[in-house]
Structure formats: structure tokens, C-alpha cells
Design a protein around this motif. Structure first.
Motif, short mmCIF file in Angstrom:
data_model
loop_
_atom_site.label_atom_id
_atom_site.label_comp_id
_atom_site.label_asym_id
_atom_site.label_seq_id
_atom_site.Cartn_x
_atom_site.Cartn_y
_atom_site.Cartn_z
N LEU A 44 0.81 -1.21 0.00
CA LEU A 44 0.00 0.00 0.00
C LEU A 44 0.85 1.27 0.00
CD1 LEU A 44 -2.80 -1.00 2.53
CD2 LEU A 44 -2.97 -0.83 0.04
N ILE A 45 2.05 1.21 0.54
CA ILE A 45 2.88 2.41 0.62
C ILE A 45 3.24 2.92 -0.78
CG2 ILE A 45 5.13 1.28 0.85
CD1 ILE A 45 3.99 4.40 2.74
N ALA A 46 3.50 2.01 -1.71
CA ALA A 46 3.84 2.43 -3.07
C ALA A 46 2.65 3.15 -3.73
CB ALA A 46 4.26 1.23 -3.91
N ILE A 47 1.46 2.60 -3.55
CA ILE A 47 0.26 3.23 -4.11
C ILE A 47 0.05 4.59 -3.47
CG2 ILE A 47 -2.26 3.02 -4.36
CD1 ILE A 47 -1.81 -0.08 -4.17
N SER A 48 0.20 4.63 -2.16
CA SER A 48 0.03 5.87 -1.41
C SER A 48 1.00 6.95 -1.89
CB SER A 48 0.25 5.57 0.08
OG SER A 48 0.31 6.73 0.83
#
Length: 67
Positions: free
Chosen positions: A9-13
Motif C-alpha cells: 500500500l505504501i507504493a500506491i500511497s
């Protein structure tokens, strides 16, 4: 307060310049159980951050009222 690992999720965020806890299904762009697990994580992060913010407010109020 313990915050779990953001995983994928961090990459998407970061790509969307949005906090993890506000990502939507459309922004995650996965499907099936992967999307369901990621959405559950988003909800979990939202709850964790909300609880943390409430604790900070309570502590701040306590300190300010104690002065």
C-alpha cells in the motif's frame, strides 16, 4: 501505538500523494482477495490513526488543563 507494515500500500500511497488510510478500491487497482486484503488494511490503518489522534488530543488536553 503500534502501526503495522504498509506493505504494497505504501507504493500506491506515494504514487498518489495520499495517506494509506484514505486509499479507495479504485486507487488500489487490484481485484479479488488481494484487493479485499488491501482494503481491510486501509480500514485497519484508518482505525489505528484515528485512535492515535484521539489519544494525542486527550493527552494534550490533560497537559493544557494541568498547567
Amino acid at each position: 501505538m503500534e502501526v503495522p507494515d504498509f506493505n504494497s500500500l505504501i507504493a500506491i500511497s506515494q504514487d498518489l500523494s495520499k495517506p494509506v488510510f484514505s486509499l479507495t478500491r479504485e486507487e488500489i487497482k487490484n481485484s479479488g482477495s488481494v484487493a479485499n486484503n488491501q482494503l481491510a488494511s486501509v480500514e485497519n490503518f484508518d482505525n489505528i490513526y484515528s485512535q492515535g489522534a484521539k489519544k494525542i488530543i486527550i493527552l494534550s488536553d490533560f497537559i493544557l488543563n494541568d498547567i
